[in-house]
Design a protein around this motif. Structure first.
Motif, short mmCIF file in Angstrom:
data_model
loop_
_atom_site.label_atom_id
_atom_site.label_comp_id
_atom_site.label_asym_id
_atom_site.label_seq_id
_atom_site.Cartn_x
_atom_site.Cartn_y
_atom_site.Cartn_z
N ASP A 47 -13.39 -34.30 -16.27
CA ASP A 47 -12.45 -35.35 -16.70
C ASP A 47 -12.74 -35.83 -18.12
O ASP A 47 -11.81 -36.18 -18.85
CB ASP A 47 -12.50 -36.53 -15.72
N ARG A 71 -2.36 -43.12 -13.02
CA ARG A 71 -3.33 -44.20 -13.15
C ARG A 71 -4.71 -43.80 -12.60
O ARG A 71 -5.74 -44.17 -13.20
CB ARG A 71 -2.83 -45.48 -12.47
N GLN A 72 -4.76 -43.07 -11.51
CA GLN A 72 -6.05 -42.68 -10.95
C GLN A 72 -6.75 -41.67 -11.84
O GLN A 72 -7.96 -41.79 -12.12
CB GLN A 72 -5.86 -42.12 -9.54
N GLU A 73 -6.02 -40.66 -12.31
CA GLU A 73 -6.59 -39.67 -13.21
C GLU A 73 -7.06 -40.32 -14.51
O GLU A 73 -8.14 -40.00 -15.02
CB GLU A 73 -5.58 -38.57 -13.51
N GLY A 132 -7.99 -43.39 -14.95
CA GLY A 132 -9.20 -44.18 -14.70
C GLY A 132 -10.44 -43.31 -14.71
O GLY A 132 -11.47 -43.67 -15.31
N ARG A 133 -10.36 -42.15 -14.07
CA ARG A 133 -11.51 -41.23 -14.07
C ARG A 133 -11.78 -40.69 -15.47
O ARG A 133 -12.94 -40.58 -15.89
CB ARG A 133 -11.26 -40.08 -13.10
#
Length: 265
Positions: free
Chosen positions: A82, A60-62, A64-65
């Motif tokens: 990214d 989820r964090q990756e 989002g970026r």
């Protein structure tokens, strides 16, 4: 469906979707070997939703970026690492989407035989072992270029053949492109997100056109168990990969292929 079938197939889907051992092969063969009735399209949709939820939550964090930087690249703010990774995931999905549309009928009929699965299980298992041995393993997933995207994307399209393993063949291609084991696995997992979305969308469309009644309890349990097993699989696979490499999965594929040949040849 009986409870044991629901639990077994849901856990199996969650585990094998992301390990390099072919989820389609196991979901085709296990019911045949155990004499279980076909689990049905609705159940396939449910467990795909479960594995999709697991991989999206894990990254989820990756994600989002990647999404933010991808939108930024569309707005003209340049290509960050990214953003390039997001574009790579998108373009890497095109070959499998085209191949699925063109060869769907052939894949779902003549290529679902146990002997085809045995051959692809062994053949692509050996290729995975060779790639793990021969690859330089020096690059991370943010270094992926367009030649790498083409190689891995075409490899993913080959995975439509049952027994190949989408995770296995994309990791193999990543290793051949010089990615580290972890980078090859991470890119393979990211690449699974649009593929599972496409497959789930097609299955959902067929399901909506089907008059067969839906067992919502079985579907809910299947989705939850596949999500749990998929999340744990991703977590521990990435933790252990640098230490154990791919050889245990190569050996497993060779043994599975040999068993299939003994049973069905």
């Amino acid at each position: 469906m009986e409870l044991i079938q629901i639990i077994s197939l849901a856990l199996l889907q969650g585990l094998t979707e992301f390990l390099p051992i072919s989820s389609s092969a196991h979901l085709i063969l296990v019911p045949q070997l155990l004499g279980w009735p076909d689990q049905g399209l609705a159940f396939d949709v449910a467990v795909h939703i479960g594995t999709l939820a697991a991989v999206v939550f894990y990254f989820r964090q990756e994600l989002g970026r990647m999404l933010g930087d991808w939108l930024g690249s569309l707005a003209g703010r340049g290509l960050t690492a990214d953003a390039r990774l997001a574009w790579a995931v998108g373009f890497g999905t095109i070959p499998v989407g085209l191949a699925g549309l063109l060869f769907k009928d052939v894949i779902e009929t003549s290529l679902r035989s146990p002997l085809v699965i045995a051959a692809t299980t062994v053949g692509f298992g050996l290729l995975l072992g060779w790639a793990d041995h021969a690859g330089s393993r020096r690059r991370d997933e943010h270094s992926i270029g367009w030649k790498d995207v083409l190689l891995i994307g075409v490899a993913q399209a080959v995975a439509l053949i049952p027994g190949t393993s989408r995770s296995g063949i994309t990791m193999t291609a990543g290793l051949l492109a010089g990615l580290s084991r972890e980078a090859a696995a991470r890119f393979s997992f990211l690449l699974s997100i649009p593929v599972i979305l496409l497959a789930g969308g097609l299955e959902t469309r067929e399901l909506l056109a089907s008059p067969v009644p839906v067992d919502w309890t079985a579907l809910s349990l299947g989705a939850a168990l596949s999500a749990l097993s998929a999340y744990l699989c991703i977590h521990f696979f990435l933790k252990l990969l640098a230490r154990i490499g791919f050889m245990p999965f190569v050996v497993y594929r060779l043994l599975l292929g040999a068993v299939l040949l003994l049973i069905f040849a």
